[in-house]
Design a protein around this motif. Sequence first.
Motif, PDB file in Angstrom:
ATOM      1  N   GLU A 184       0.849  -1.185   0.000  1.00  0.00           N
ATOM      2  CA  GLU A 184       0.000   0.000   0.000  1.00  0.00           C
ATOM      3  C   GLU A 184       0.886   1.237   0.000  1.00  0.00           C
ATOM      4  OE1 GLU A 184      -4.148  -0.434   2.063  1.00  0.00           O
ATOM      5  OE2 GLU A 184      -2.622  -1.025   3.527  1.00  0.00           O
ATOM      6  N   PHE A 186      -0.455   5.301   0.025  1.00  0.00           N
ATOM      7  CA  PHE A 186      -1.580   6.199  -0.227  1.00  0.00           C
ATOM      8  C   PHE A 186      -1.515   7.421   0.689  1.00  0.00           C
ATOM      9  CE2 PHE A 186      -3.083   3.084   2.922  1.00  0.00           C
ATOM     10  CZ  PHE A 186      -3.543   3.915   3.939  1.00  0.00           C
ATOM     11  N   GLY A 201      -4.074   6.605  -4.145  1.00  0.00           N
ATOM     12  CA  GLY A 201      -2.816   5.874  -4.231  1.00  0.00           C
ATOM     13  C   GLY A 201      -3.092   4.396  -4.443  1.00  0.00           C
ATOM     14  N   ARG A 202      -2.274   3.554  -3.848  1.00  0.00           N
ATOM     15  CA  ARG A 202      -2.496   2.104  -3.881  1.00  0.00           C
ATOM     16  C   ARG A 202      -2.958   1.659  -2.497  1.00  0.00           C
ATOM     17  NH1 ARG A 202       2.155  -1.664  -6.170  1.00  0.00           N
ATOM     18  NH2 ARG A 202       1.462  -0.518  -8.017  1.00  0.00           N
ATOM     19  N   SER A 237      -5.873  -1.985  -5.614  1.00  0.00           N
ATOM     20  CA  SER A 237      -5.843  -1.253  -6.880  1.00  0.00           C
ATOM     21  C   SER A 237      -5.168   0.087  -6.674  1.00  0.00           C
ATOM     22  CB  SER A 237      -7.280  -1.060  -7.393  1.00  0.00           C
ATOM     23  OG  SER A 237      -7.279  -0.406  -8.649  1.00  0.00           O
ATOM     24  N   ASP A 238      -4.667   0.649  -7.759  1.00  0.00           N
ATOM     25  CA  ASP A 238      -4.188   2.032  -7.757  1.00  0.00           C
ATOM     26  C   ASP A 238      -5.347   2.912  -8.192  1.00  0.00           C
ATOM     27  OD1 ASP A 238      -1.841   0.730  -7.306  1.00  0.00           O
ATOM     28  OD2 ASP A 238      -0.842   1.373  -9.140  1.00  0.00           O
ATOM     29  N   GLY A 259     -10.361   2.600  -9.916  1.00  0.00           N
ATOM     30  CA  GLY A 259      -8.956   2.244  -9.985  1.00  0.00           C
ATOM     31  C   GLY A 259      -8.544   1.695 -11.330  1.00  0.00           C
ATOM     32  N   ASN A 260      -7.275   1.310 -11.405  1.00  0.00           N
ATOM     33  CA  ASN A 260      -6.766   0.782 -12.665  1.00  0.00           C
ATOM     34  C   ASN A 260      -7.122  -0.687 -12.864  1.00  0.00           C
ATOM     35  OD1 ASN A 260      -5.082  -0.461 -10.825  1.00  0.00           O
ATOM     36  ND2 ASN A 260      -3.172   0.300 -11.715  1.00  0.00           N
TER      37      ASN A 260
END
Length: 485
Positions: A184, A186, A201-202, A237-238, A259-260
């Motif tokens: 993580e 973020f 963020g992630r 996810s990012d 997210g991506n």
Amino acid sequence: MLKKSVIVAALAAVFAMPAASAKETRELAEIREQIRQMKEAYEARLAALESRLAQAQAQAAAAQTEAKAASATAQQADTNAAAAQNAATQPAAPAVAAAPAQSNSNAFNPDISAILGGSFQRLKQDPEQYRVQGMLPPGGETGPGAKGFNLGESEITLRANIDPMFSGQLTFALTPENEAEVEEAFIQTRDLGGGFNVKAGRFLSAIGYLNSQHSHTWDFADAPLAYQVFLGGQFKSDGVQAKWLAPLDQFVELGVELGNGANFPGTPRNRNGANSAAAFARIGDDIGESASYRVGVSLLRTHAEQRGWEEDGLAHAFSGKTNTLIADAIYKWAPNGNPTATNFKLQGEYFRSKDSGNLEYDTARPGGPLGRAYSSAYTGIQSGWYAQGVYQFMPNWRTGLRYDRLTAGARHIGLVDDGTLTADSFAVLQPYSPRKTSIMFDYSPSEFSRLRLQFAQEKSRPGVTDNQVILQYIMSLGTHAAHAF
């Protein structure tokens, strides 16, 4: 006559001497008294000043101590804001790595913590042959892991308040293969007002119940089968997450994520925009003085391109979208709300996943015998659930039981429906209902350490039973954020 005068004068002087001596004595006494009074007044004044000085110093020290405590408490409260919003008023059972009091010497530096984990596993079946029958093979961390001694996954986390508006966290995961990855990373707002906060963020998604919790906080050594099959262990996810905590006496939380979608059940995609979306809603409240509950529902939508697997020496792939619905419920009980000596937690989650898209058979082959690709439409609906109970029967000692079950459900494969392939061409997709039963005992000498013994019987494929024995340790170093409800 003269002689008489001299005698009279002498006699007068003699009689006057006692009077002069008495007067001098009185004056000396008065002077001494004045000196004594001045000395006493000076000493009293000096004592009063010394007393005031001591009081002022004590008050200043107390104020400084209170300021330090307030600063540390405020920083810890901000750091734990996300977990505190998810926590009901019912205290949770003691968890490994609960946060101790924070030192002011660290007030302007990140909190640093490390989780050390390892295990010894005795498995009846070869983990290299592991698969879950009836489900599209998942990616991510699935299966029981290797036999024998295993280092396990360790974590290093740095977190701190950035300024009055933002805080941040960075967590590295160290795998047994000597690889480091960003678990993580973020930033999140501390208080946007109105119960709103944003994270970017992630991060581990907030869907479901276990997904957002790091594995060292789980009550069993491994993830339930439903998490392994439908989320590849855990979904992260990012992207960006927005939460709203309703200003009510009852716990009500709503949230969305974009997210991506690069992790299972999605795949990396070379395109703009959000490739995954999630939404969740939760409510919770107390039940009297000794119990509390929380229930929630979540929906995750991801997209995959050529999400592949190998079977019998051939490579296959799925491309399309996956919708995953999760319903969760948690009940906690502790006598008079005090979980120190005895407490009980009952939790369960239900998953329903639908894959819609295109399935390719033997992706290395350009086309079938008729000159067309081995590719066709695919639709599959699978479901699964788990239920577990964990009972702390005395301080530091707990036992737990978990049951997992999956259902292959209905699926339509165009290559099979039109007769191009036989029904057993995708052996892993043959109908079956995998199941697993686990029982554990653990001992926590303190909130920073835990030893666990777990027995499990897994039937993830027809005719094969894997009896598993796992001995696990989890150790926490440094400060660690409080855990969610």
